[in-house]
Write an enzyme that holds these catalytic residues in place. Structure first.
Site, mmCIF file in Angstrom:
data_model
loop_
_atom_site.group_PDB
_atom_site.id
_atom_site.type_symbol
_atom_site.label_atom_id
_atom_site.label_comp_id
_atom_site.label_asym_id
_atom_site.label_seq_id
_atom_site.Cartn_x
_atom_site.Cartn_y
_atom_site.Cartn_z
ATOM 1 N N SER A 52 -6.092 -32.943 -65.651
ATOM 2 C CA SER A 52 -5.370 -31.906 -66.392
ATOM 3 C C SER A 52 -6.211 -31.153 -67.405
ATOM 4 C CB SER A 52 -4.165 -32.526 -67.107
ATOM 5 O OG SER A 52 -4.598 -33.446 -68.108
ATOM 6 N N TYR A 239 -24.418 -38.254 -80.604
ATOM 7 C CA TYR A 239 -23.893 -38.354 -79.248
ATOM 8 C C TYR A 239 -24.675 -39.375 -78.427
ATOM 9 C CZ TYR A 239 -21.428 -37.235 -75.019
ATOM 10 O OH TYR A 239 -20.647 -37.344 -73.900
#
Length: 398
Positions: A52, A239
């Site tokens: 989605s 990250y």
């Protein structure tokens, strides 16, 4: 039926509501950017976990339009209530299902927590009853928490550096105007690192493969890929060298373990995608500034999620050879990590300040992209008109 006028509600990059017509328009634009169908034969049977949003949504749309994909998409989205709109992914899924049906695709959607045993079993039952063995599994899940189905424990992911604190520039919007702020994040402890790995590493991907294999639902020549990211040296401390990076390393180790287990009957890879503005990426500190600069530097060379998904599908479908690095990862990020691009990004990053931001970064573009994740700021949408918020999930009664 629930018709009402909706106004955007947000704090920074987080929106608490979404616009149905805007989300539909975003999906339509992505669909139009995908190429026309290749041939007229039915495509592979695929399971897309995380269909989605982000790369999962892009892979679903490209798979449906260009490659005549059949199968099942799984997402975890909140429905509309009397006080709130549904999640943006709910509306995006509803429109994706309409486009799939219009294209004659045999593809359905399941709404539920992909981490749970119940959703895994329901997905396996649906696939077995309708398609049999699957050819492809795309795993694209980013979540803040996960309940371990074996222990019942709830693990929460964090975005923090490892070893030392992180201090860096960050992009801030105050009253609509961009400025450069300073960010400080304390280093994660071992428990936070481990929890992030349990949420965003490869444990759940492995459970999906185990279940489908035990049910005889992996076809000969089966392939599975999971989305990952490496990124620039600029963002590495928070990250790739941080808690999320530890989780991505676990994901990549899991790919090799799955690949070994499949033996000659299938293959497993992680996919290192390039930068993108997604609901997951906007939660990462300093990514807003980095991505805004990267977009200004690359210009027409910027590759969105649809373009990257198309490149991935071309490799999976055999139209192009696999672009593998020395760790057997599929690479889609060459455009981002080109040395000339990174040198220009670094130079702009170093000189970025509030009084230079207009010439060093595409801040207006970035803010617009964030709004579109929730269906806002989409050209052609009448935001003054009442919108239907109670949209049924595909396949459920209206």
């Amino acid at each position: 039926m629930s018709l009402r006028e909706i106004k955007p509600g947000n704090r920074g990059y987080l929106y608490v509501n979404s616009h149905p017509a805007g989300c539909e328009a975003v999906v339509d634009r992505m669909w139009q950017r995908a190429a026309d169908p290749v041939g007229d034969r039915p495509g592979p049977v695929a399971l897309v976990i995380g269909s989605s949003a982000g790369y999962g949504l892009a892979a679903t749309l490209v798979g449906l339009r260009t490659h005549r994909m059949r199968g099942l998409g799984i997402a975890f989205e909140a429905p509309a209530t009397e006080r709130r709109t549904a999640g943006a992914g709910w509306y995006r899924t509803a429109r994706t299902a309409e486009l799939a049906a219009g294209a004659g695709a045999d593809f359905t959607f399941l709404n539920g927590d992909a981490f749970s045993d119940a959703v895994k079993e329901e997905a396996a039952d649906r696939l077995a009853g309708r398609f049999g063995a699957i050819d492809l599994l795309i795993y694209s899940v980013a979540a803040p928490r996960r309940t371990d189905p074996l222990t019942g424990g709830v693990h929460h992911s964090v975005i923090k550096p490892l070893g030392t604190d992180y201090r860096a520039k960050t992009l801030v919007f105050e009253d609509g105007a961009p400025r450069i702020g300073e960010l400080h994040l304390p280093a994660a402890d071992e428990a936070e690192r481990d929890a992030t790995v349990r949420v965003m590493g490869g444990a759940d991907w492995q459970l999906w493969i185990d279940l489908l294999q035990s049910r005889g639902l992996l076809a000969d020549g089966f392939r599975t890929v999971a989305l990952s990211y490496v990124g620039s040296d600029i963002t590495a401390p928070v990250y790739r060298a941080g808690t999320i990076g530890a989780a991505k390393q676990h994901l990549e180790d899991t790919a090799r373990a799955i690949d070994t287990r499949l033996g000659g009957t299938g293959r497993a890879h992680t996919v290192v995608a390039g930068a993108a503005v997604t609901q997951a990426s906007t939660a990462i500190p300093s990514i807003a500034l980095y991505t805004s600069i990267l977009h200004r530097v690359t210009g027409d060379g910027w590759q969105g999620t649809v373009e990257q998904a198309a490149a991935l599908w071309n490799q999976l479908a055999g139209a192009a050879g696999l672009e593998l690095d020395d760790q057997d990862r599929i690479r889609l990020d060459g455009w981002e990590l080109d040395p000339r691009v990174q040198a220009a990004v670094r130079a702009a990053w170093d000189r970025a300040a509030t009084d230079t931001i207009a010439t060093t970064a595409d801040t207006a573009w970035f803010r617009e992209q964030v709004g579109r994740l929730y269906g806002w700021d989409v050209p052609g949408v009448d935001y003054g008109a009442a919108a239907q918020t109670a949209v049924p999930w595909p396949g459920s009664p209206a």
